[in-house]
Design a protein around this motif. Structure first.
Motif, PDB file in Angstrom:
ATOM      1  N   THR A  48       0.585   9.677   2.898  1.00 23.42           N
ATOM      2  CA  THR A  48      -0.462   8.663   2.770  1.00 23.42           C
ATOM      3  C   THR A  48       0.110   7.258   2.884  1.00 23.42           C
ATOM      4  O   THR A  48      -0.520   6.374   3.461  1.00 23.42           O
ATOM      5  N   GLY A  49       1.295   7.041   2.336  1.00 20.73           N
ATOM      6  CA  GLY A  49       1.928   5.731   2.447  1.00 20.73           C
ATOM      7  C   GLY A  49       2.267   5.378   3.883  1.00 20.73           C
ATOM      8  O   GLY A  49       2.057   4.243   4.330  1.00 20.73           O
ATOM      9  N   LEU A  50       2.790   6.345   4.614  1.00 22.91           N
ATOM     10  CA  LEU A  50       3.121   6.097   6.013  1.00 22.91           C
ATOM     11  C   LEU A  50       1.873   5.800   6.839  1.00 22.91           C
ATOM     12  O   LEU A  50       1.874   4.894   7.672  1.00 22.91           O
ATOM     13  N   SER A  51       0.803   6.550   6.607  1.00 20.82           N
ATOM     14  CA  SER A  51      -0.410   6.304   7.384  1.00 20.82           C
ATOM     15  C   SER A  51      -1.033   4.950   7.040  1.00 20.82           C
ATOM     16  O   SER A  51      -1.651   4.325   7.897  1.00 20.82           O
ATOM     17  N   THR A  52      -0.827   4.478   5.818  1.00 12.87           N
ATOM     18  CA  THR A  52      -1.383   3.180   5.409  1.00 12.87           C
ATOM     19  C   THR A  52      -0.521   2.020   5.876  1.00 12.87           C
ATOM     20  O   THR A  52      -1.015   1.062   6.470  1.00 12.87           O
ATOM     21  N   TRP A  53       0.770   2.073   5.583  1.00  7.30           N
ATOM     22  CA  TRP A  53       1.663   0.935   5.810  1.00  7.30           C
ATOM     23  C   TRP A  53       2.432   0.995   7.128  1.00  7.30           C
ATOM     24  O   TRP A  53       2.909  -0.035   7.615  1.00  7.30           O
ATOM     25  N   PHE A  54       2.587   2.178   7.698  1.00 12.67           N
ATOM     26  CA  PHE A  54       3.354   2.346   8.938  1.00 12.67           C
ATOM     27  C   PHE A  54       2.566   3.225   9.911  1.00 12.67           C
ATOM     28  O   PHE A  54       2.992   4.334  10.236  1.00 12.67           O
ATOM     29  N   PRO A  55       1.428   2.742  10.397  1.00  9.89           N
ATOM     30  CA  PRO A  55       0.591   3.600  11.249  1.00  9.89           C
ATOM     31  C   PRO A  55       1.249   3.999  12.570  1.00  9.89           C
ATOM     32  O   PRO A  55       0.823   4.987  13.180  1.00  9.89           O
ATOM     33  N   ASN A  56       2.269   3.279  13.016  1.00 10.25           N
ATOM     34  CA  ASN A  56       2.938   3.627  14.270  1.00 10.25           C
ATOM     35  C   ASN A  56       4.046   4.663  14.080  1.00 10.25           C
ATOM     36  O   ASN A  56       4.626   5.124  15.055  1.00 10.25           O
ATOM     37  N   VAL A  57       4.348   5.010  12.829  1.00  3.70           N
ATOM     38  CA  VAL A  57       5.380   6.003  12.552  1.00  3.70           C
ATOM     39  C   VAL A  57       4.752   7.392  12.621  1.00  3.70           C
ATOM     40  O   VAL A  57       3.784   7.690  11.925  1.00  3.70           O
TER      41      VAL A  57
END
Length: 136
Positions: free
Chosen positions: A88-97
């Protein structure tokens, strides 16, 4: 016929232009400059995973808060919770990852866990991996 276009950040083509700040900070230079998008993103990910909730004064929502999990009993549910926090953190803060592999290993007897992340960056040829050990 469709072609998969890979974009290169223009800053990556200028080797003397800093892209971000590297971690860890050092006593010699304090801030270590990163010169590629790959290094900048990796430093940002490390910073995010090691930052606790409410730790950033002007941005209290930034941070995974994973160290707080260390004080819980390590179980299979803990592993699921860690993976949920990461996703969830990656999808929120790092959408290109793009997560290619996410593995967490927990150690119930010593309240530590290891986070392994293999990732790529959307629309680029950047791929990297990250291994962080969390312990009390």
């Amino acid at each position: 016929m469709a072609f998969d276009v890979q974009q290169i950040n223009p800053l990556d083509l200028q080797p003397s232009v800093g892209v971000g700040v590297g971690l860890p900070f050092s006593s010699d230079q304090v801030f270590n400059t990163t010169y590629t998008t790959r290094d900048a993103i990796k430093s940002n990910l490390i910073n995010y995973f090691l930052t606790g909730k409410s730790e950033r004064f002007f941005n209290p929502n930034l941070g995974a808060g994973l160290r707080a999990v260390l004080f819980d009993q390590m179980t299979e549910d803990s592993r699921d919770q860690i993976e949920y926090i990461v996703q969830t953190g990656l999808s929120t803060w790092f959408p290109n990852v793009i997560v290619n592999q996410l593995t967490t290993e927990t150690s119930p007897d010593s309240n530590l866990f290891t986070l392994f992340l293999r990732y790529s960056i959307a629309n680029t040829n950047i791929q990297d991996e990250l291994l962080i050990n969390f312990e009390q």
